[in-house]
Structures are given as C-alpha cells and as structure tokens.
Design a protein around this motif. Structure first.
Motif, PDB file in Angstrom:
ATOM      1  N   GLN A 273       0.829  -1.198   0.000  1.00  0.00           N
ATOM      2  CA  GLN A 273       0.000   0.000   0.000  1.00  0.00           C
ATOM      3  C   GLN A 273       0.867   1.254   0.000  1.00  0.00           C
ATOM      4  O   GLN A 273       0.604   2.202  -0.730  1.00  0.00           O
ATOM      5  CB  GLN A 273      -0.924   0.010   1.211  1.00  0.00           C
ATOM      6  N   GLN A 274       1.911   1.262   0.816  1.00  0.00           N
ATOM      7  CA  GLN A 274       2.769   2.442   0.891  1.00  0.00           C
ATOM      8  C   GLN A 274       3.587   2.609  -0.383  1.00  0.00           C
ATOM      9  O   GLN A 274       3.756   3.713  -0.882  1.00  0.00           O
ATOM     10  CB  GLN A 274       3.693   2.343   2.092  1.00  0.00           C
ATOM     11  N   PHE A 275       4.092   1.523  -0.934  1.00  0.00           N
ATOM     12  CA  PHE A 275       4.931   1.604  -2.127  1.00  0.00           C
ATOM     13  C   PHE A 275       4.083   1.857  -3.363  1.00  0.00           C
ATOM     14  O   PHE A 275       4.489   2.586  -4.251  1.00  0.00           O
ATOM     15  CB  PHE A 275       5.741   0.318  -2.288  1.00  0.00           C
ATOM     16  N   GLY A 276       2.917   1.254  -3.423  1.00  0.00           N
ATOM     17  CA  GLY A 276       2.062   1.397  -4.593  1.00  0.00           C
ATOM     18  C   GLY A 276       1.519   2.798  -4.759  1.00  0.00           C
ATOM     19  O   GLY A 276       1.218   3.222  -5.874  1.00  0.00           O
ATOM     20  N   ALA A 277       1.387   3.551  -3.684  1.00  0.00           N
ATOM     21  CA  ALA A 277       0.869   4.913  -3.775  1.00  0.00           C
ATOM     22  C   ALA A 277       1.874   5.844  -4.431  1.00  0.00           C
ATOM     23  O   ALA A 277       1.495   6.815  -5.076  1.00  0.00           O
ATOM     24  CB  ALA A 277       0.514   5.434  -2.386  1.00  0.00           C
ATOM     25  N   ASN A 278       3.156   5.571  -4.317  1.00  0.00           N
ATOM     26  CA  ASN A 278       4.189   6.444  -4.854  1.00  0.00           C
ATOM     27  C   ASN A 278       4.659   6.028  -6.236  1.00  0.00           C
ATOM     28  O   ASN A 278       5.400   6.752  -6.877  1.00  0.00           O
ATOM     29  CB  ASN A 278       5.403   6.457  -3.916  1.00  0.00           C
ATOM     30  N   GLN A 279       4.260   4.889  -6.719  1.00  0.00           N
ATOM     31  CA  GLN A 279       4.755   4.372  -7.980  1.00  0.00           C
ATOM     32  C   GLN A 279       3.801   4.740  -9.103  1.00  0.00           C
ATOM     33  O   GLN A 279       2.594   4.569  -8.997  1.00  0.00           O
ATOM     34  CB  GLN A 279       4.895   2.850  -7.892  1.00  0.00           C
ATOM     35  N   ARG A 280       4.361   5.263 -10.207  1.00  0.00           N
ATOM     36  CA  ARG A 280       3.555   5.578 -11.379  1.00  0.00           C
ATOM     37  C   ARG A 280       3.427   4.330 -12.239  1.00  0.00           C
ATOM     38  O   ARG A 280       4.379   3.562 -12.360  1.00  0.00           O
ATOM     39  CB  ARG A 280       4.218   6.679 -12.206  1.00  0.00           C
ATOM     40  N   PRO A 281       2.287   4.126 -12.879  1.00  0.00           N
ATOM     41  CA  PRO A 281       2.155   2.961 -13.765  1.00  0.00           C
ATOM     42  C   PRO A 281       3.024   3.139 -15.001  1.00  0.00           C
ATOM     43  O   PRO A 281       3.116   4.235 -15.560  1.00  0.00           O
ATOM     44  CB  PRO A 281       0.670   2.949 -14.123  1.00  0.00           C
TER      45      PRO A 281
END
Length: 93
Positions: free
Chosen positions: A49-57
C-alpha cells in the motif's frame, strides 16, 4: 489466616509452572509457522500500500532502456536585461 510453607504446596506450584511452560512450548511450535506467515502477509500488504501509492504505472508501449520525457520545459524564460549598473575596471600599473 496464616499460611505456612509446605513442601507439597511448593512442589505442586513448581509442577504447575513446569507444566504450563511445556504446554506453551508445544503449542508455540505448532502455531508459530501460521502466526509468522500471517504477520509476513500483513507486512507485505502494508508495504504494498505504501509503495504502490508512490509508484507511477509504466506505459505499455515503452521499451526497456528507452528514455521518455513526459513534459517539455517551456522556453519562454527571459533573462532580465536590467541587472544593474555596469562598472568598467582599468588595470593600474
């Protein structure tokens, strides 16, 4: 009421403590893998959840190693011609 120390009472208390110790030890060996797996799964979810919020697709048509510029910088930057008074220096021998 005054309690007196007896050998039988002391032995019974020590047996209860030792029995409880071994029961906890056996149960922890049985349930520890499940608890560790559950804790690891929860930590993985929180990290995701924390990493996925900062990663662009990533764009699907982009090749590996290709450089992509998302936004071109604007070239409308104008330098300020009025920067101050010009002073001419002369060398003195």
């Amino acid at each position: 009421m005054i309690y007196t120390l007896s050998v039988v009472g002391l032995a019974r208390t020590l047996l209860w403590i030792i029995g409880i110790y071994f029961v906890v030890k056996i149960l922890s060996r049985l349930f520890a893998p499940f608890l560790v797996k559950y804790a690891a799964k929860k930590m993985e979810q929180k990290f995701g959840q924390q990493f996925g919020a900062n990663q662009r697709p990533q764009q699907p048509n982009q090749k590996e190693g290709e450089t992509v510029i998302d936004k071109m910088p604007s070239n409308t930057t104008s330098s300020n011609k009025k920067v101050g008074e010009y002073i001419d220096y002369e060398e003195i021998d």
